[in-house]
Design a protein around this motif. Structure first.
Motif, PDB file in Angstrom:
ATOM      1  N   VAL A 109      -4.870 -35.867  32.054  1.00  0.00           N
ATOM      2  CA  VAL A 109      -4.442 -34.518  31.671  1.00  0.00           C
ATOM      3  C   VAL A 109      -3.798 -33.838  32.867  1.00  0.00           C
ATOM      4  N   TYR A 110      -2.647 -33.178  32.621  1.00  0.00           N
ATOM      5  CA  TYR A 110      -2.022 -32.383  33.676  1.00  0.00           C
ATOM      6  C   TYR A 110      -1.124 -31.275  33.158  1.00  0.00           C
ATOM      7  N   THR A 111      -1.152 -30.997  31.849  1.00  0.00           N
ATOM      8  CA  THR A 111      -0.482 -29.803  31.333  1.00  0.00           C
ATOM      9  C   THR A 111      -1.474 -29.024  30.481  1.00  0.00           C
ATOM     10  N   PRO A 112      -1.482 -27.713  30.592  1.00  0.00           N
ATOM     11  CA  PRO A 112      -2.446 -26.924  29.805  1.00  0.00           C
ATOM     12  C   PRO A 112      -2.202 -27.042  28.312  1.00  0.00           C
ATOM     13  N   GLU A 113      -0.951 -27.188  27.901  1.00  0.00           N
ATOM     14  CA  GLU A 113      -0.650 -27.292  26.468  1.00  0.00           C
ATOM     15  C   GLU A 113      -1.339 -28.505  25.852  1.00  0.00           C
ATOM     16  N   PHE A 114      -1.227 -29.637  26.529  1.00  0.00           N
ATOM     17  CA  PHE A 114      -1.879 -30.833  26.004  1.00  0.00           C
ATOM     18  C   PHE A 114      -3.392 -30.675  26.051  1.00  0.00           C
ATOM     19  N   ALA A 115      -3.905 -30.201  27.187  1.00  0.00           N
ATOM     20  CA  ALA A 115      -5.356 -30.086  27.355  1.00  0.00           C
ATOM     21  C   ALA A 115      -5.964 -29.229  26.255  1.00  0.00           C
ATOM     22  N   LEU A 116      -5.347 -28.095  25.950  1.00  0.00           N
ATOM     23  CA  LEU A 116      -5.921 -27.200  24.961  1.00  0.00           C
ATOM     24  C   LEU A 116      -5.786 -27.752  23.549  1.00  0.00           C
ATOM     25  N   HIS A 132      -9.511 -37.332  32.253  1.00  0.00           N
ATOM     26  CA  HIS A 132      -9.448 -37.386  33.710  1.00  0.00           C
ATOM     27  C   HIS A 132      -8.287 -36.503  34.160  1.00  0.00           C
ATOM     28  N   LEU A 133      -8.548 -35.661  35.136  1.00  0.00           N
ATOM     29  CA  LEU A 133      -7.513 -34.796  35.691  1.00  0.00           C
ATOM     30  C   LEU A 133      -6.691 -35.584  36.707  1.00  0.00           C
ATOM     31  N   ALA A 134      -5.393 -35.658  36.473  1.00  0.00           N
ATOM     32  CA  ALA A 134      -4.482 -36.320  37.415  1.00  0.00           C
ATOM     33  C   ALA A 134      -3.941 -35.285  38.393  1.00  0.00           C
ATOM     34  N   ILE A 135      -4.033 -35.600  39.699  1.00  0.00           N
ATOM     35  CA  ILE A 135      -3.560 -34.681  40.739  1.00  0.00           C
ATOM     36  C   ILE A 135      -2.394 -35.318  41.484  1.00  0.00           C
ATOM     37  N   GLU A 136      -1.311 -34.580  41.588  1.00  0.00           N
ATOM     38  CA  GLU A 136      -0.109 -35.024  42.308  1.00  0.00           C
ATOM     39  C   GLU A 136      -0.280 -34.727  43.801  1.00  0.00           C
ATOM     40  N   ASP A 148      -2.698 -26.635  43.123  1.00  0.00           N
ATOM     41  CA  ASP A 148      -2.880 -25.905  41.873  1.00  0.00           C
ATOM     42  C   ASP A 148      -4.043 -26.425  41.035  1.00  0.00           C
ATOM     43  N   ALA A 149      -4.775 -27.416  41.547  1.00  0.00           N
ATOM     44  CA  ALA A 149      -5.796 -28.071  40.730  1.00  0.00           C
ATOM     45  C   ALA A 149      -6.894 -27.106  40.282  1.00  0.00           C
ATOM     46  N   LEU A 150      -7.398 -26.292  41.201  1.00  0.00           N
ATOM     47  CA  LEU A 150      -8.474 -25.371  40.835  1.00  0.00           C
ATOM     48  C   LEU A 150      -7.990 -24.362  39.800  1.00  0.00           C
ATOM     49  N   GLU A 151      -6.824 -23.804  40.021  1.00  0.00           N
ATOM     50  CA  GLU A 151      -6.276 -22.840  39.058  1.00  0.00           C
ATOM     51  C   GLU A 151      -6.097 -23.489  37.690  1.00  0.00           C
ATOM     52  N   PHE A 152      -5.636 -24.742  37.676  1.00  0.00           N
ATOM     53  CA  PHE A 152      -5.460 -25.459  36.409  1.00  0.00           C
ATOM     54  C   PHE A 152      -6.793 -25.598  35.684  1.00  0.00           C
ATOM     55  N   PHE A 189      -5.732 -34.883  48.462  1.00  0.00           N
ATOM     56  CA  PHE A 189      -6.617 -35.129  47.328  1.00  0.00           C
ATOM     57  C   PHE A 189      -8.042 -34.651  47.607  1.00  0.00           C
ATOM     58  N   THR A 190      -8.573 -35.032  48.747  1.00  0.00           N
ATOM     59  CA  THR A 190      -9.952 -34.651  49.051  1.00  0.00           C
ATOM     60  C   THR A 190     -10.085 -33.138  49.250  1.00  0.00           C
ATOM     61  N   GLU A 191      -9.041 -32.494  49.758  1.00  0.00           N
ATOM     62  CA  GLU A 191      -9.073 -31.033  49.874  1.00  0.00           C
ATOM     63  C   GLU A 191      -9.108 -30.378  48.497  1.00  0.00           C
ATOM     64  N   ALA A 192      -8.317 -30.917  47.559  1.00  0.00           N
ATOM     65  CA  ALA A 192      -8.306 -30.362  46.205  1.00  0.00           C
ATOM     66  C   ALA A 192      -9.662 -30.542  45.538  1.00  0.00           C
ATOM     67  N   VAL A 193     -10.255 -31.713  45.712  1.00  0.00           N
ATOM     68  CA  VAL A 193     -11.568 -31.972  45.124  1.00  0.00           C
ATOM     69  C   VAL A 193     -12.624 -31.063  45.760  1.00  0.00           C
ATOM     70  N   ALA A 194     -12.573 -30.912  47.090  1.00  0.00           N
ATOM     71  CA  ALA A 194     -13.546 -30.058  47.785  1.00  0.00           C
ATOM     72  C   ALA A 194     -13.430 -28.608  47.318  1.00  0.00           C
ATOM     73  N   GLU A 195     -12.196 -28.138  47.109  1.00  0.00           N
ATOM     74  CA  GLU A 195     -12.004 -26.763  46.659  1.00  0.00           C
ATOM     75  C   GLU A 195     -12.595 -26.556  45.264  1.00  0.00           C
ATOM     76  N   MET A 196     -12.393 -27.527  44.383  1.00  0.00           N
ATOM     77  CA  MET A 196     -12.941 -27.408  43.036  1.00  0.00           C
ATOM     78  C   MET A 196     -14.464 -27.445  43.069  1.00  0.00           C
ATOM     79  N   ARG A 197     -15.007 -28.353  43.834  1.00  0.00           N
ATOM     80  CA  ARG A 197     -16.468 -28.449  43.908  1.00  0.00           C
ATOM     81  C   ARG A 197     -17.083 -27.186  44.508  1.00  0.00           C
TER      82      ARG A 197
END
Length: 386
Positions: A109-116, A132-136, A148-152, A189-197
């Motif tokens: 998943v990586y677009t809100p339209e599809f996710a919802l 699974h969330l795909a992160i670029e 943008d992962a946390l905001e997503f 990647f690890t920074e994005a994961v750490a921010e979400m956690r």
């Protein structure tokens, strides 16, 4: 002497060595620390090896989950009775969300339209849609931007029909030792994961390693590794070769369907690009062509194995057949050997005696990679499992 079973309907086939597949799967599993899961990538019909049969062997040898490229590939596994987790390595069309829910196939998943839309469908069936969330992080292919992962996640996490089962990225240069881009992608990647956690977001299984990263970077194994081409006995790069021993799983075989001693000066094949230059040369035909994955660009460049000896392919490769030349024992023979007969075994890829033709050899002649070679051969040729 090895007995090679071939189909009754056509004298050409691919052999899939289940023992080699089992050994390769175990070799990768042994590289993982206890608790680290292994996702076996079986997209493109297991790189041409036959996904349904390969999944059975892989799971018995230690694979925990499986990854495919399309919804239909996931459905094929479910229809065959595969019950283990299946992930689609991209976000499929929104129109298929009900199919995913009904068959318990996880999308990326990586677009809100599809996710919802996916969450709405799951809720309508009183289910929870795992994804699974795909992160670029630098591949520039798919995924939510790493910043943008946390905001997503905040934009979709309100939905009761959604559950994040994993978070991943994909490396572009994991096979290059000491590569700066690899390190940058991993940090992002690890920074994005750490921010979400840190924000209390559940990331599920966190995974980033493909085949070369699994071999070369144990420090990045995290919760799970995605292993692909190496399972099938092919090295993803020269850099991995010293670190893991793998056994080729696919061989490509045929039997001779015609053999003649043409007159000197006779042409061979479309365009008559090869001319028989002397007596005592046989021209033999076997039923594999470019529609079977034997690229026409290999014409006049490749060898085949017969009686454990290399023989040059001659003439233009046809759609369904091609020819090779045999210099029967003479003092002038470039590659002297005994006569070839109708029904003799021909090896296009694989071992015969002490000789072997690899997917890498064929890929080099084609100017491509070993992945493409096996995918091409597996598309039409019948598979025989040994």
């Amino acid at each position: 002497m090895v007995q090679h079973r071939c189909p009754d309907t056509r004298w050409s086939w691919v052999e899939i060595d289940k023992g080699a597949l089992r050994r390769n799967t175990r070799a990768f599993k042994e590289k993982l620390e206890p608790g680290v899961r292994m996702m076996a990538v079986v997209k493109a019909d297991a790189y041409g090896h036959g996904a349904v049969e390969c999944v059975k062997v892989m799971h018995a040898a230690g694979a925990d989950q499986f990854a495919v490229a399309t919804v239909e590939e996931g459905l094929e596994l479910r229809r065959a009775g595969v019950t283990w987790p299946i992930l689609i390595l991209s976000e499929p069309p929104m129109e298929c969300v009900q199919t995913l829910i009904e068959n318990d196939i996880m999308p990326s998943v990586y677009t809100p339209e599809f996710a919802l839309a996916y969450g709405e469908c799951a809720a309508a069936f009183d289910k929870v849609g795992k994804y699974h969330l795909a992160i670029e992080t630098g591949m520039t292919r798919i995924g939510v931007g790493w910043k943008d992962a946390l905001e997503f996640r905040h934009s979709i996490d309100f939905h009761r029909g959604l559950s994040c089962a994993g978070t991943f990225t994909h490396f572009a240069t994991a096979d290059v030792p000491n590569d700066w881009t690899f390190g940058l992608q991993y940090r992002r990647f690890t920074e994005a994961v750490a921010e979400m956690r840190a924000a209390g977001v559940d990331c599920g299984l966190v995974h980033c390693d493909n085949t070369p990263a699994t071999v070369l970077h144990p420090e990045t194994h995290l919760d799970m590794c995605r292993v692909g081409v190496g399972l099938y006995g092919m090295q993803p790069a020269d850099s991995t070769r010293p670190h893991i021993s793998l056994d080729p799983v696919m061989s490509v075989r045929a039997r001779v369907t015609r053999v003649v001693y043409p007159p000197v000066g006779s042409g061979v094949g479309y365009g008559q690009t090869y001319s028989v230059a002397r007596q005592n040369v046989q021209i033999a035909t076997f039923p594999i062509g470019y529609a079977d994955g034997l690229a026409r660009s290999l014409s006049g460049k490749m060898d085949v194995l017969v009686h454990g000896t290399r023989c040059p392919q001659v003439g233009n490769i046809c759609m369904d057949q091609c020819m090779f030349a045999v210099d029967v024992n003479t003092t002038r023979a470039a590659r002297p050997m005994d006569e070839v007969h109708y029904g003799d075994l021909v090896t296009v890829m694989g071992a015969d005696g002490d000789e072997r033709i690899t997917a890498e050899e064929i890929a080099d002649l084609r100017g491509t990679i070993n992945y493409e070679v096996t995918c091409n051969f597996g598309a039409r040729l019948e598979k025989v499992y040994i």
